[in-house]
Design a protein around this motif. Structure first.
Motif, PDB file in Angstrom:
ATOM      1  N   UNK A 203       0.745  -1.171   0.030  1.00  0.00           N
ATOM      2  CA  UNK A 203       0.038   0.076   0.102  1.00  0.00           C
ATOM      3  C   UNK A 203       0.885   1.282  -0.043  1.00  0.00           C
ATOM      4  N   UNK A 204       0.464   2.207  -0.736  1.00  0.00           N
ATOM      5  CA  UNK A 204       1.316   3.536  -0.666  1.00  0.00           C
ATOM      6  C   UNK A 204       0.622   4.431   0.464  1.00  0.00           C
ATOM      7  N   UNK A 205       1.025   5.631   0.460  1.00  0.00           N
ATOM      8  CA  UNK A 205       0.354   6.384   1.405  1.00  0.00           C
ATOM      9  C   UNK A 205       0.704   7.796   1.066  1.00  0.00           C
ATOM     10  N   UNK A 206       0.118   8.738   1.501  1.00  0.00           N
ATOM     11  CA  UNK A 206       0.305  10.183   1.533  1.00  0.00           C
ATOM     12  C   UNK A 206      -0.326  11.037   2.712  1.00  0.00           C
ATOM     13  N   UNK A 207       0.116  12.115   2.989  1.00  0.00           N
ATOM     14  CA  UNK A 207      -0.188  12.677   4.020  1.00  0.00           C
ATOM     15  C   UNK A 207      -1.008  14.051   3.538  1.00  0.00           C
ATOM     16  N   UNK A 208      -2.173  14.252   4.319  1.00  0.00           N
ATOM     17  CA  UNK A 208      -2.944  15.701   3.957  1.00  0.00           C
ATOM     18  C   UNK A 208      -3.304  16.349   5.061  1.00  0.00           C
ATOM     19  N   UNK A 209      -3.531  17.526   4.830  1.00  0.00           N
ATOM     20  CA  UNK A 209      -4.089  18.429   5.877  1.00  0.00           C
ATOM     21  C   UNK A 209      -5.226  19.174   5.477  1.00  0.00           C
TER      22      UNK A 209
ATOM     23  N   UNK B 102     -23.935  23.632   2.598  1.00  0.00           N
ATOM     24  CA  UNK B 102     -23.547  24.925   1.812  1.00  0.00           C
ATOM     25  C   UNK B 102     -22.717  25.682   2.549  1.00  0.00           C
ATOM     26  N   UNK B 103     -22.427  25.569   3.768  1.00  0.00           N
ATOM     27  CA  UNK B 103     -21.516  26.369   4.457  1.00  0.00           C
ATOM     28  C   UNK B 103     -20.063  26.283   3.570  1.00  0.00           C
ATOM     29  N   UNK B 104     -19.859  25.005   3.029  1.00  0.00           N
ATOM     30  CA  UNK B 104     -18.556  24.917   2.471  1.00  0.00           C
ATOM     31  C   UNK B 104     -18.370  25.740   1.113  1.00  0.00           C
ATOM     32  N   UNK B 105     -19.756  26.186   0.593  1.00  0.00           N
ATOM     33  CA  UNK B 105     -19.576  26.913  -0.517  1.00  0.00           C
ATOM     34  C   UNK B 105     -18.837  28.305  -0.346  1.00  0.00           C
ATOM     35  N   UNK B 106     -19.215  28.854   0.983  1.00  0.00           N
ATOM     36  CA  UNK B 106     -18.795  29.979   1.295  1.00  0.00           C
ATOM     37  C   UNK B 106     -17.733  30.047   1.957  1.00  0.00           C
ATOM     38  N   UNK B 107     -17.342  29.177   2.430  1.00  0.00           N
ATOM     39  CA  UNK B 107     -15.978  28.694   3.389  1.00  0.00           C
ATOM     40  C   UNK B 107     -15.352  27.475   2.915  1.00  0.00           C
ATOM     41  N   UNK B 108     -14.595  27.253   1.601  1.00  0.00           N
ATOM     42  CA  UNK B 108     -14.161  25.896   1.289  1.00  0.00           C
ATOM     43  C   UNK B 108     -13.286  25.275   2.129  1.00  0.00           C
ATOM     44  N   UNK B 109     -13.133  23.927   2.229  1.00  0.00           N
ATOM     45  CA  UNK B 109     -12.123  23.321   2.689  1.00  0.00           C
ATOM     46  C   UNK B 109     -10.747  23.458   2.057  1.00  0.00           C
ATOM     47  N   UNK B 110      -9.727  23.580   2.757  1.00  0.00           N
ATOM     48  CA  UNK B 110      -8.446  23.944   2.010  1.00  0.00           C
ATOM     49  C   UNK B 110      -7.786  22.644   2.412  1.00  0.00           C
ATOM     50  N   UNK B 111      -7.291  22.083   1.237  1.00  0.00           N
ATOM     51  CA  UNK B 111      -6.687  20.778   1.477  1.00  0.00           C
ATOM     52  C   UNK B 111      -5.285  20.887   0.911  1.00  0.00           C
ATOM     53  N   UNK B 112      -4.198  20.347   1.741  1.00  0.00           N
ATOM     54  CA  UNK B 112      -2.801  20.213   1.288  1.00  0.00           C
ATOM     55  C   UNK B 112      -2.285  18.893   1.631  1.00  0.00           C
TER      56      UNK B 112
END
Lengths: 427, 427
Positions: free
Chosen positions: A207-213, A319-329
């Motif tokens: 299995x591979x893997x990677x980290x996200x925030x 719909x909250x996330x429309x105005x305040x989108x999740x940020x993915x790193x």
């Protein structure tokens, strides 16, 4: 011939038995050389001494950060590697045989809370056939198996046709820069064995893997009027559930029989959460960190893309996330998945020798974590198998240990496999 | 008499108008004297100078930590108060009238992220009728209203029958040690006004609150085999939902009309969450910190007990918590709830004078947060009302400001209320 091989196996076993003390001593020395990230040199010096005494061609170099940084597979928190050498020893074959890389990392994860350790984590204490210490199972015990496998063949005056390339690398625990540097230096072979702690299971797939925030936003307010704010902590729960659905979706697709006993072949783990800064305030930001498992059947990019698309869809449900989108790193470490055919000749050879040494069938599975095998297979063009003596459950944990017998059993199996794979030059 | 009072009110308004500049200057001086916890002395020196110039009996002392620590109502992160004085000024009445405490705190919460401030948070910048700065609304503006109310009566040669006790206290933001020290020093009165930032609403009742911390346990595992562990992050969500149910239960009981426009009269806020230490590991511990609102109709002990009992019942819904019980701590700050009858004469007087000054009816509500009024009412036997000129929404926020006009309107209303409450000695 079969009889001859059987005799040979007995000689290997005998030599390993006779040299048990020095093998254990070497392992203890390696464990005592605390080789956390940035502190690998003392441990590598022991390896250099050992390889030199064995008469191998030894290559020692500090990975070149400038070269690494240009490589798309480079993922590291380090910006320089000065004083953290890679070491490679080559046992040159006579030619005409298949070459093999025997790869092990010397870096260890930190010992964590010392109070949870019964013994000093860098003592290499031996008790009831087990050696204890940080790194003993992940993966210095496996490295010693590799060295013993070469030593026993040398002691028995075996000449191999193919080259055996022993790699003692840094940085596996942080994304594989050491193995990547070896690949960039030109080391490749017809196959590789990596003795990570598999409980002596054979892992043709990893299995591979990677980290996200993730950054989850809310809107602050005083806790006494919390209804005037939006809690990033409550929104985070929503996000965690949304990710759980993605995990289900991704795992439903996996039908490979190597995963048949594994409840969640490629999990998405939420490992860390942190948010809010005052008990009396509504939290306006939560950060979540996790690890996404990547199947051997997909690329890192495909997995990333799937996560990104899925997270974008969260605004359809809230719909909250429309105005305040999740940020993915995507950040920090990552390990490529790896895979070779289960009917690959090296799998067959390892399995046969496992049977022959331990008188039972090996377990062949897919690994639940990434190793440097992903880089070796996909970037270094060297199909890799993970198989080693360490205790999977104890890797990264307090009171990490290894069963010493298994170090020698693994050495025996690998020595026999080298004979099969590299071929013997009859003198 | 009505005509006379009307004339008098006009004189008060006129004096306040004439002295606007010096009032604003005093407020600016107080804001510039950054009085975060432990740094209150410079600000108190300005108060001492002002009270001395006004000819009041001035009492200055550092609260005694030894005495405080013995008191069951003491809740503070500080172990000593040297160099952080309380200041009290008494305007002695001629006797036969009701006494009043005018209480304001000088401590301010930290300014937080300076980048979110348009101006230096300690500049006291004035722009378009507003003064900006940390503490200007919470609650130095209110303190200036109190001082102006006394000053205007002195300027108009009014002699009151009852004593006016002006208290400039420390530590309100951290649980009220300053006001507790004043009570222990013997200061009490027939009633009190605390000009916290209420948007000039009148709060005869104040919500109390206290902080709690929960430890939620999981069982660690490697993220690649997360199914072998139990995520403390997932268990935390369960806990947050369980607490939400308790909040519903507690708020359904509240029928007091003072809360009729308030969506959640006594919220339980989850303000902080932190857990797990590695993206690739299953989190084995999450800590949650929050604030429990306490109704004026219950004691702190009753509220605590209800939370404790409710949290114990979580194992009925998830047996995990039987084996790994939640750990609950009460820590840090707390504010007692406070309450006086809505038909109390001081409420009536304040309301009447509000109407008379602003030509509209006041809003009478229950406050969504605790103040030193809880201690004054319950421990100091001094029924307290919270009413002040500051902007509720801006307390503790970047770009905190106050509308300067309201400082003077509040001074006018309080001056008139002092006449009603303490009584005038006709010379």
């Amino acid at each position: 011939m079969a009889q001859k091989r059987k005799d040979f196996q007995a000689l290997i076993k005998k030599w390993l038995h006779a040299n048990k003390k020095s093998g254990i001593h070497l392992l203890q020395e390696l464990v005592r050389a605390k080789s956390t990230q940035g502190n690998e040199a003392a441990c590598q010096n022991i390896i250099i001494r050992t390889l030199t005494n064995m008469g191998l061609q030894v290559d020692v170099w500090d990975p070149d950060e400038n070269e690494l940084q240009k490589n798309p597979y480079f993922a590291s928190s380090r910006t320089e590697f000065k004083g953290s050498p890679n070491v490679v020893g080559r046992l040159k074959g006579t030619g005409g045989g298949r070459s093999i890389i025997l790869n092990g990392h010397v870096d260890v994860v930190p010992e964590g809370d010392r109070d949870q350790w019964t013994h000093d984590p860098y003592s290499g204490k031996v008790e009831n056939g087990k050696m204890y210490g940080r790194g003993v199972t992940d993966m210095k015990g496996g490295n010693v198996s590799l060295l013993l496998a070469i030593q026993v063949l040398q002691a028995l005056n075996v000449t191999l046709k193919g080259d055996v390339i022993f790699e003692s690398v840094i940085e596996e625990e942080s994304g594989g820069s050491g193995t990547l540097a070896s690949i960039l230096r030109g080391y490749k072979a017809d196959a590789a064995i990596i003795p990570e702690p598999t409980n002596m299971k054979i892992f043709p797939k990893q299995q591979g893997s990677m980290w996200f925030r993730l950054h989850v936003k809310g809107r602050s307010a005083h806790g006494g009027t919390r209804y005037e704010g939006v809690s990033a902590i409550e929104k985070s729960m929503f996000v965690v559930n949304h990710i759980r659905e993605l995990e289900n979706k991704r795992n439903e697709r996996i039908t490979d029989p190597l995963y048949k006993t594994i409840p969640i072949p490629i999990p998405i783990n939420i490992g860390k959460i942190e948010g809010g800064d005052w008990p009396s305030s509504v939290a306006d930001l939560v950060k979540i960190e996790g690890r996404m498992g990547v199947s051997p059947e997909e690329t890192m990019e495909e997995a990333k893309k799937e996560m990104e698309n899925w997270l974008q869809r969260i605004s359809e449900v809230d719909p909250w996330f429309e105005q305040y989108p999740l940020k993915l790193e995507w950040f920090g470490a990552r390990w490529l998945p790896g895979s070779i055919q289960t009917d690959h000749e090296l799998v067959a050879s390892l399995s046969r020798n496992y049977q022959s040494v331990l008188k039972k069938d090996p377990v062949i599975e897919a690994s639940p974590w990434g190793t440097d095998g992903g880089l070796l297979t996909n970037v270094g063009e060297t199909p890799s198998i993970v198989f080693g003596p360490g205790v999977t459950e104890k890797a990264h944990f307090p009171n990490e240990y290894i069963e010493l017998n298994k170090v020698f059993e693994t050495a025996e199996i690998i020595a026999l496999t080298l004979l099969d794979w590299c071929g013997i030059e009859l003198n």
